[in-house]
Design a protein around this motif. Structure first.
Motif, short mmCIF file in Angstrom:
data_model
loop_
_atom_site.label_atom_id
_atom_site.label_comp_id
_atom_site.label_asym_id
_atom_site.label_seq_id
_atom_site.Cartn_x
_atom_site.Cartn_y
_atom_site.Cartn_z
N PHE A 163 0.84 -1.19 0.00
CA PHE A 163 0.00 0.00 0.00
C PHE A 163 0.88 1.24 0.00
CE2 PHE A 163 -2.37 -3.47 1.67
CZ PHE A 163 -3.71 -3.23 1.40
N ASN A 164 0.40 2.33 -0.59
CA ASN A 164 1.25 3.52 -0.63
C ASN A 164 1.09 4.42 0.59
OD1 ASN A 164 -1.34 4.39 -1.51
ND2 ASN A 164 -0.46 6.12 -2.64
N ASN A 165 -0.05 4.33 1.32
CA ASN A 165 -0.26 5.29 2.40
C ASN A 165 -0.78 4.67 3.70
OD1 ASN A 165 0.53 7.73 1.12
ND2 ASN A 165 -1.42 7.83 0.03
N ASP A 166 -0.72 3.36 3.84
CA ASP A 166 -1.25 2.73 5.05
C ASP A 166 -0.18 1.91 5.75
OD1 ASP A 166 -4.38 3.02 5.21
OD2 ASP A 166 -3.91 2.70 3.09
N ASP A 167 -0.02 2.16 7.06
CA ASP A 167 0.85 1.35 7.91
C ASP A 167 0.06 0.27 8.64
OD1 ASP A 167 3.37 2.73 7.45
OD2 ASP A 167 2.39 4.42 8.47
N GLU A 168 -1.26 0.41 8.66
CA GLU A 168 -2.16 -0.61 9.16
C GLU A 168 -3.47 -0.51 8.40
OE1 GLU A 168 -2.72 0.29 13.34
OE2 GLU A 168 -4.44 1.58 12.88
N VAL A 169 -4.18 -1.61 8.31
CA VAL A 169 -5.46 -1.62 7.61
C VAL A 169 -6.49 -2.29 8.51
CG1 VAL A 169 -4.59 -1.51 5.25
CG2 VAL A 169 -4.79 -3.74 6.37
N THR A 170 -7.69 -1.72 8.54
CA THR A 170 -8.78 -2.27 9.32
C THR A 170 -9.89 -2.68 8.37
OG1 THR A 170 -8.27 -0.89 11.25
CG2 THR A 170 -10.50 -1.80 11.11
N PHE A 171 -10.28 -3.95 8.43
CA PHE A 171 -11.33 -4.42 7.54
C PHE A 171 -12.53 -4.90 8.33
CE2 PHE A 171 -8.79 -8.27 8.29
CZ PHE A 171 -9.76 -9.26 8.48
N THR A 183 -14.63 -5.83 13.29
CA THR A 183 -13.49 -5.45 12.45
C THR A 183 -12.21 -6.11 12.97
OG1 THR A 183 -12.99 -3.46 13.76
CG2 THR A 183 -14.50 -3.20 11.88
N THR A 184 -11.24 -6.19 12.09
CA THR A 184 -9.91 -6.66 12.44
C THR A 184 -8.89 -5.69 11.86
OG1 THR A 184 -10.49 -9.02 12.54
CG2 THR A 184 -8.19 -8.49 12.10
N THR A 185 -7.88 -5.36 12.64
CA THR A 185 -6.81 -4.47 12.19
C THR A 185 -5.54 -5.29 11.99
OG1 THR A 185 -7.74 -2.55 13.30
CG2 THR A 185 -5.39 -2.46 12.75
N ILE A 186 -4.91 -5.08 10.85
CA ILE A 186 -3.65 -5.76 10.52
C ILE A 186 -2.54 -4.72 10.45
CG2 ILE A 186 -2.41 -7.18 8.84
CD1 ILE A 186 -5.08 -8.19 7.83
N GLN A 187 -1.48 -4.91 11.21
CA GLN A 187 -0.32 -4.05 11.14
C GLN A 187 0.51 -4.44 9.91
OE1 GLN A 187 0.06 -1.46 13.25
NE2 GLN A 187 -1.84 -2.11 14.27
N LEU A 188 0.92 -3.46 9.14
CA LEU A 188 1.67 -3.71 7.91
C LEU A 188 3.13 -3.32 8.10
CD1 LEU A 188 -0.83 -2.21 5.30
CD2 LEU A 188 -0.74 -4.55 6.19
N LYS A 191 4.38 -1.32 4.97
CA LYS A 191 3.14 -1.15 4.19
C LYS A 191 2.79 -2.38 3.37
CE LYS A 191 3.34 3.93 3.90
NZ LYS A 191 4.44 4.11 4.84
N VAL A 192 3.24 -3.56 3.78
CA VAL A 192 3.09 -4.79 3.02
C VAL A 192 2.08 -5.73 3.69
CG1 VAL A 192 4.27 -6.96 2.42
CG2 VAL A 192 5.33 -4.77 1.87
N LEU A 193 1.16 -6.26 2.87
CA LEU A 193 0.23 -7.30 3.31
C LEU A 193 0.59 -8.59 2.56
CD1 LEU A 193 -2.37 -8.21 4.81
CD2 LEU A 193 -3.64 -7.50 2.77
#
Length: 289
Positions: A163-171, A183-188, A191-193
């Motif tokens: 991702f270009n602008n996210d250090d974590e993502v919540t889905f 929801t679940t939050t994943i630490q990147l 910025k990589v999943l």
């Protein structure tokens, strides 16, 4: 019917049914960046989601006191589009309302999907026109499935999304095809999943607050990959069928009903409202290497 555009970098095939993008092949590399459509897992390639994204609660909505039924992702993906080739590098697919669509979607519309090649990039533009004298309500989204691995080298877990602008993502989780409150939050890291099949065992990952507008599909085995750019889409989905070797990158203007939705179309989260005679556009772009 299969129709094609091409330039010196890419050859693109589409089906007139659903205006569906079916393959993106590198001219020099012969790499097909799209999923192959294996029906054992999922027989589609890149359906357009219109006039809804995702599922309705009980497949039903109400509008101005009347009830209507629409199946998941709407009807456009199953309809035959007219098309116009614009040179060898651009094509426009067009769909209009019919007596049949008006039975379960009481809005006149003109939907155009325009695909344009520029170098090693393919741009897809959705255009919605409201030809009527009343406000039109709709959702629309993309569902392109990209192969992972892109060729015979490597496996699914060699691939990752950056991702270009996210250090974590919540889905948001999906419950019976509807958006759950959980929801679940994943630490990147960087910025990589990382991609794993298990990531999608609970269905799609639905994002409502991504900061990124650019996602790269990369791998640790070679330099083949793609850049996926999207602007103006407030929702995003990432999905793969169970144990299938692809990943869908899905920019959405609209989202499935929440588990507690009142089924009123005018109250639907993310619904677009287009005034009489107005035109609406959004685009995404994929650059292949």
């Amino acid at each position: 019917m299969i129709v094609s555009i091409r330039n010196e970098h890419l050859a693109i095939d589409f089906s007139t049914k659903g205006a569906e993008l079916k393959s993106i092949v590198g001219i020099d590399s012969s790499v097909n960046y799209m999923w192959r459509g294996d029906a054992q897992f999922w027989g589609k390639f890149s359906p357009v989601l219109f006039p809804i994204v995702g599922a309705l609660k009980e497949n039903t909505y109400e509008y101005q006191g009347d009830k209507y039924n629409l199946s998941r992702h709407g009807f456009a993906r199953d309809m035959e589009f007219a098309y116009e080739l614009i040179g060898t590098t651009e094509i426009a697919f067009k769909l209009r309302h019919t007596e049949e669509t008006l039975k379960n979607y009481p809005f006149e519309f003109e939907l155009t999907l325009r695909y344009r090649l520029s170098g090693a990039s393919l741009q897809c533009t959705y255009q919605v026109v409201n030809p009527s004298d009343k406000t039109m309500l709709f959702s629309i989204g993309g569902h392109p499935a990209f192969a992972a691995p892109l060729n015979s080298e490597g496996t699914y877990t060699d691939y990752y999304l950056q991702f270009n602008n996210d250090d974590e993502v919540t889905f948001h989780h999906i419950e019976d095809n509807l958006i759950a409150d959980e929801t679940t939050t994943i630490q990147l890291k960087d910025k990589v999943l990382p991609l794993t099949h298990e990531l999608f065992y609970g269905d799609a990952l639905v994002f409502k607050n991504l900061k990124s507008n650019h996602i790269r599909l990369l791998n640790t085995k070679n330099y083949n990959g793609l850049n996926f750019h999207f602007e103006g889409f407030p929702y995003f989905g990432i999905w793969a069928a169970i144990d299938a070797d692809f990943v869908c990158l899905e920019p959405w203007c609209g989202v499935a009903d929440g588990v507690n939705h009142n089924q009123q179309l005018e109250d639907k989260e993310g619904i677009e409202k287009l005034a009489a005679g107005e035109t609406w556009e959004r685009s995404w772009e994929v650059c292949c290497f």
